[in-house]
Design a protein around this motif. Sequence first.
Motif, PDB file in Angstrom:
ATOM      1  N   TYR A  13      25.379 -21.905  16.081  1.00 23.35           N
ATOM      2  CA  TYR A  13      25.924 -21.109  14.982  1.00 23.35           C
ATOM      3  C   TYR A  13      25.581 -21.892  13.722  1.00 23.35           C
ATOM      4  CZ  TYR A  13      29.057 -19.160  18.620  1.00 23.35           C
ATOM      5  OH  TYR A  13      29.596 -18.578  19.733  1.00 23.35           O
ATOM      6  N   CYS A  17      26.735 -26.375  17.181  1.00 21.98           N
ATOM      7  CA  CYS A  17      26.219 -25.991  18.480  1.00 21.98           C
ATOM      8  C   CYS A  17      27.350 -25.438  19.336  1.00 21.98           C
ATOM      9  CB  CYS A  17      25.568 -27.200  19.149  1.00 21.98           C
ATOM     10  SG  CYS A  17      24.204 -26.704  20.175  1.00 21.98           S
ATOM     11  N   SER A  40      34.944 -26.282  23.287  1.00 20.15           N
ATOM     12  CA  SER A  40      33.872 -26.897  24.084  1.00 20.15           C
ATOM     13  C   SER A  40      32.763 -25.901  24.447  1.00 20.15           C
ATOM     14  CB  SER A  40      34.456 -27.545  25.342  1.00 20.15           C
ATOM     15  OG  SER A  40      35.173 -26.602  26.101  1.00 20.15           O
ATOM     16  N   GLY A  41      32.961 -24.601  24.189  1.00 22.76           N
ATOM     17  CA  GLY A  41      31.875 -23.633  24.411  1.00 22.76           C
ATOM     18  C   GLY A  41      32.119 -22.607  25.500  1.00 22.76           C
ATOM     19  N   THR A  44      31.855 -18.951  24.042  1.00 21.72           N
ATOM     20  CA  THR A  44      30.451 -18.729  23.664  1.00 21.72           C
ATOM     21  C   THR A  44      29.624 -18.343  24.892  1.00 21.72           C
ATOM     22  OG1 THR A  44      30.601 -20.275  21.815  1.00 21.72           O
ATOM     23  CG2 THR A  44      28.397 -19.864  22.717  1.00 21.72           C
TER      24      THR A  44
HETATM   25  N1  LIG Z   1      31.256 -17.126  15.437  1.00 25.33           N
HETATM   26  C1  LIG Z   1      31.183 -18.447  15.296  1.00 25.33           C
HETATM   27  N2  LIG Z   1      30.664 -19.000  14.172  1.00 25.33           N
HETATM   28  C2  LIG Z   1      30.567 -20.342  14.013  1.00 25.33           C
HETATM   29  N3  LIG Z   1      30.950 -21.239  14.950  1.00 25.33           N
HETATM   30  C3  LIG Z   1      31.478 -20.768  16.086  1.00 25.33           C
HETATM   31  C4  LIG Z   1      31.629 -19.348  16.331  1.00 25.33           C
HETATM   32  N4  LIG Z   1      32.174 -19.183  17.554  1.00 25.33           N
HETATM   33  C5  LIG Z   1      32.363 -20.424  18.051  1.00 25.33           C
HETATM   34  N5  LIG Z   1      31.945 -21.372  17.180  1.00 25.33           N
HETATM   35  C6  LIG Z   1      31.977 -22.842  17.403  1.00 25.33           C
HETATM   36  O1  LIG Z   1      31.316 -23.114  18.638  1.00 25.33           O
HETATM   37  C7  LIG Z   1      32.011 -24.119  19.372  1.00 25.33           C
HETATM   38  C8  LIG Z   1      32.422 -23.564  20.737  1.00 25.33           C
HETATM   39  O2  LIG Z   1      33.427 -22.566  20.542  1.00 25.33           O
HETATM   40  P1  LIG Z   1      33.996 -21.666  21.724  1.00 25.33           P
HETATM   41  O3  LIG Z   1      32.870 -21.172  22.541  1.00 25.33           O
HETATM   42  O4  LIG Z   1      34.901 -20.646  21.111  1.00 25.33           O
HETATM   43  O5  LIG Z   1      34.832 -22.734  22.554  1.00 25.33           O
HETATM   44  P2  LIG Z   1      36.049 -22.526  23.599  1.00 25.33           P
HETATM   45  O6  LIG Z   1      36.071 -21.110  24.040  1.00 25.33           O
HETATM   46  O7  LIG Z   1      35.743 -23.495  24.711  1.00 25.33           O
HETATM   47  O8  LIG Z   1      37.303 -22.921  22.869  1.00 25.33           O
HETATM   48  C9  LIG Z   1      33.165 -24.563  18.482  1.00 25.33           C
HETATM   49  O9  LIG Z   1      32.744 -25.671  17.757  1.00 25.33           O
HETATM   50  C10 LIG Z   1      33.378 -23.364  17.581  1.00 25.33           C
HETATM   51  O10 LIG Z   1      33.947 -23.762  16.358  1.00 25.33           O
END
Ligand SMILES: Nc1ncnc2c1ncn2[C@@H]1O[C@H](COP(=O)(O)OP(=O)(O)O)[C@@H](O)[C@H]1O
Length: 292
Positions: A13, A17, A40-41, A44
Amino acid sequence: MKILEIQSLTKRYGSVCGVKDISFDIGQGEIFGYLGPNGSGKTTTIRIFLDFIRPSSGRARLFGLDSHVHSSKIKSRIGYVPGEYGIYEEMRGAEYLRFFGALRGCQKPPLRDRLIDIFGLDISKRIKSYSHGTRQKLAVVQAFMHDPELLILDEPTIGLDPLMQQRFYELLLEMKNRGKTVFLSSHILSEVEKVCDRVGILKEGELVAIREISEIKRLRLRSIEITFKQEVNESVFRLDGVRKVERDGNTIQLWVDSNINGILRTISEYPVENMSFRDASLEDIFMEYYSE
Ligand SMILES: Nc1ncnc2c1ncn2[C@@H]1O[C@H](COP(=O)(O)OP(=O)(O)O)[C@@H](O)[C@H]1O
Ligand SMILES: [Mg+2]
């Protein structure tokens, strides 16, 4: 047969990452735990499976089909509990379930009534009046009611009370016994230990380990806590079979594997006030992956 295959998946993003170069496979009938702290992703990865976002590189295949090219075909074969969602506030629970049933071309979802019963869900009320736990139950009924082949669950037990969590775990095991595949994201180690066959551990977007739960249990890592009558320097416990030592005043905690005779001999050289033994939790076992 592989139900889910991820190859070198990366999502950026901007400069952040989301996930970095992740690869793994999940077979039919498996309950796979996807474990990692907040950020942690996990979400995502799941959003890529559902084609809500596109990877920066790499790809995901579900039922052998590319997650982007065949996204609508895939969606009709899965059940999905989202991590966060704007739910349809003005709808009643019953309307919400009817809406999702229709979306899948399923007038009478076969498991709907039984699931409503299991979770004690009142579907006559408007969603805006639901508590967080009730919304979570509705999301679970919605995801499971059409009896899909693959369940993709993003931290589904958050908000459920312990009894409902227990029913939810039983439901997962029943699904597994009927040949269904489950992808369960969680930040709770004891949860994946209860139901999963295998776990992948995420740290800051990277998959740091994939392990069978049975393999973890076979390690027989245990923790011994000893309170001595005086302070004992922890360095005397840097012995064979000791994985980790911590000291707090007169109390020493040891994480040990199978070979404990030498350790017991060393303990007996000092006056002991109290001593306890317990099996290490997954948390202890995976601690090393999270400590620098
Ligand atoms: N739409 C987005 N824009 C920018 N950063 C994002 C977005 N979605 C997630 N992130 C970033 O990506 C990383 C992984 O997030 P995420 O997949 O939501 O983790 P989890 O579900 O394990 O809590 C984090 O650093 C989060 O801030
Ligand atoms: Mg998340």
